[in-house]
Design a protein around this motif. Structure first.
Motif, PDB file in Angstrom:
ATOM      1  N   TYR A  63       0.809  -1.218   0.000  1.00 51.40           N
ATOM      2  CA  TYR A  63       0.000   0.000   0.000  1.00 51.40           C
ATOM      3  C   TYR A  63       0.846   1.274   0.000  1.00 51.40           C
ATOM      4  N   LEU A  64       2.147   1.137  -0.014  1.00 51.20           N
ATOM      5  CA  LEU A  64       3.026   2.299   0.010  1.00 51.20           C
ATOM      6  C   LEU A  64       3.326   2.763  -1.414  1.00 51.20           C
ATOM      7  N   SER A  65       3.541   4.042  -1.568  1.00 50.39           N
ATOM      8  CA  SER A  65       3.863   4.597  -2.891  1.00 50.39           C
ATOM      9  C   SER A  65       5.272   4.187  -3.298  1.00 50.39           C
ATOM     10  N   ASP A  66       5.562   4.307  -4.575  1.00 51.29           N
ATOM     11  CA  ASP A  66       6.886   3.952  -5.075  1.00 51.29           C
ATOM     12  C   ASP A  66       7.971   4.805  -4.424  1.00 51.29           C
ATOM     13  N   SER A  67       7.684   6.061  -4.204  1.00 53.55           N
ATOM     14  CA  SER A  67       8.698   6.939  -3.614  1.00 53.55           C
ATOM     15  C   SER A  67       9.023   6.524  -2.180  1.00 53.55           C
ATOM     16  N   VAL A  68       7.999   6.113  -1.434  1.00 54.08           N
ATOM     17  CA  VAL A  68       8.218   5.660  -0.052  1.00 54.08           C
ATOM     18  C   VAL A  68       8.979   4.341  -0.049  1.00 54.08           C
ATOM     19  N   ARG A  69       8.604   3.439  -0.952  1.00 57.61           N
ATOM     20  CA  ARG A  69       9.315   2.159  -1.040  1.00 57.61           C
ATOM     21  C   ARG A  69      10.784   2.388  -1.378  1.00 57.61           C
ATOM     22  N   GLU A 288       6.399  -7.477  -3.281  1.00 54.81           N
ATOM     23  CA  GLU A 288       6.728  -6.097  -3.610  1.00 54.81           C
ATOM     24  C   GLU A 288       8.242  -5.938  -3.782  1.00 54.81           C
ATOM     25  N   TRP A 292      10.305  -5.126  -7.324  1.00 55.99           N
ATOM     26  CA  TRP A 292      11.167  -3.949  -7.359  1.00 55.99           C
ATOM     27  C   TRP A 292      12.585  -4.318  -7.791  1.00 55.99           C
TER      28      TRP A 292
END
Length: 340
Positions: A63-69, A288, A292
């Motif tokens: 549920y986290l955005s790509d930038s946070v990941r 996830e 990535w």
């Protein structure tokens, strides 16, 4: 960026304490680490508490955005580098210079090589390593380039059959060049969960004793199979006592054997502080993380990590650990901190 972990796993407070003292569930108090290109600031093992704290997410990774990941993944590798500055040197790279490929025990440094896409993967037991080998087989063996689901690849441990090689099969100069230029990753797992999984897979028969099979058969004949779990929990507690008595140093320096490596600390297997890692994934967020790292390695369009059901349920972890005394859990925490 402050990162907060999901609390849905619901581990016992004592077990949470065990996990909290290991760095992100995979770092340890190592013997002889060294990070490529990083100057250590001290040989003291007294790593600051903030570096030992576990990774905590505000919500599940999906549920986290790509930038946070991206920030989370960067923090993982950055923390490894920072942590290792406090440690003595790991001589694994220098040691390889003194050995010919056929003189090196591949268990000492199980780094699997994809020479086509320039990827190195350090396999850790009980952390989905068989599936990662399937991924690498699909990427390197033309016979499997067209399969959609890598689970169709049977017995991925047969390296010769799939022409899969570990780094120690290459000359020293090539090994060093691979470690310098290839995309390097590994995947880790909550050490508490890993220890239980290792017991169930590799140690249960020994610690149940000769009577274990007889007890299991008797209860099965009486339709009381569930009652055997109580017997098995006692056997697991004996296994925990074995780990505590044995100490984390028993397998340090490699040559720890095929079975024992399943509960040997991650540091001794993959030499975390001897490698400048590009990515460190976790079983807890494997889909996830896998998506990535495969994209980052440039092969996301060629292969996907397979779906599989989690083998060790949270309720099972609770059952097996909750009978241990606080003193035993604290002693295991010291061992776990070094094991992982």
């Amino acid at each position: 960026m402050k990162v907060i972990h999901r609390s849905s796993t619901g581990y016992l407070a004592a077990v949470l304490t065990l996990m909290a003292i290991s760095i992100g569930w995979f770092l340890s108090k190592p013997n002889t680490p060294w990070v490529l290109g990083v100057t250590k600031r001290s040989s003291s093992p007294d790593v600051p508490a903030e570096l030992r704290a576990p990774e905590i997410l505000s919500k599940p990774m999906e549920y986290l955005s790509d930038s946070v990941r991206a920030e989370i993944y960067k923090q993982r590798t950055d923390r490894v580098r920072e942590y290792c500055k406090y440690m003595p040197n790991d001589t694994i790279i220098a040691d390889m210079k003194m050995q010919e490929p056929d003189e090196v025990n591949e268990a000492d440094f199980p780094m699997v090589v994809d020479p086509i896409h320039k990827i190195l993967y350090c396999e850790l037991p009980k952390v989905g390593s068989s599936n990662w080998k399937r991924v690498l087989i699909k990427l390197t063996d033309p016979r499997f380039s067209d399969i959609r689901n890598v689970l169709a690849i049977r017995k991925p441990r047969k390296y010769d059959h799939y022409n899969l090689k570990k780094i120690n099969a290459y000359p020293y100069e090539e090994r060093v060049e691979m470690l310098r230029t290839y995309y390097k990753f590994t995947v880790v797992r909550d050490p508490i969960e890993r220890i239980l999984s290792a017991y169930k897979d590799k140690a249960h028969e020994e610690f149940r004793g000769k009577a274990g099979a007889k007890v299991q058969e008797l209860l099965k004949n009486q339709n009381r199979t569930k009652d055997f779990e109580e017997y098995d929990i006692e056997s697991f507690h004996a296994f925990v006592q074995y780990l505590i008595a044995r100490g984390p140093e028993a397998a340090a320096g490699g040559h720890y054997g095929v079975r024992v490596r399943h509960w040997t600390r991650f540091y001794d297997i993959c030499h975390f502080c001897a490698i400048d890692w590009d990515f460190i994934g976790k079983v807890e967020s494997i889909y996830e993380d896998a998506t990535w790292l495969l994209n980052e390695a440039g092969v996301g369009n060629l292969v996907s990590y397979p779906y599989f059901k989690k083998a060790t349920a949270t309720d099972t972890i609770k059952k097996y650990y909750q009978g241990l005394s606080r003193e035993t859990l604290l002693r295991l925490s010291n061992q776990t901190n070094k094991f992982e």
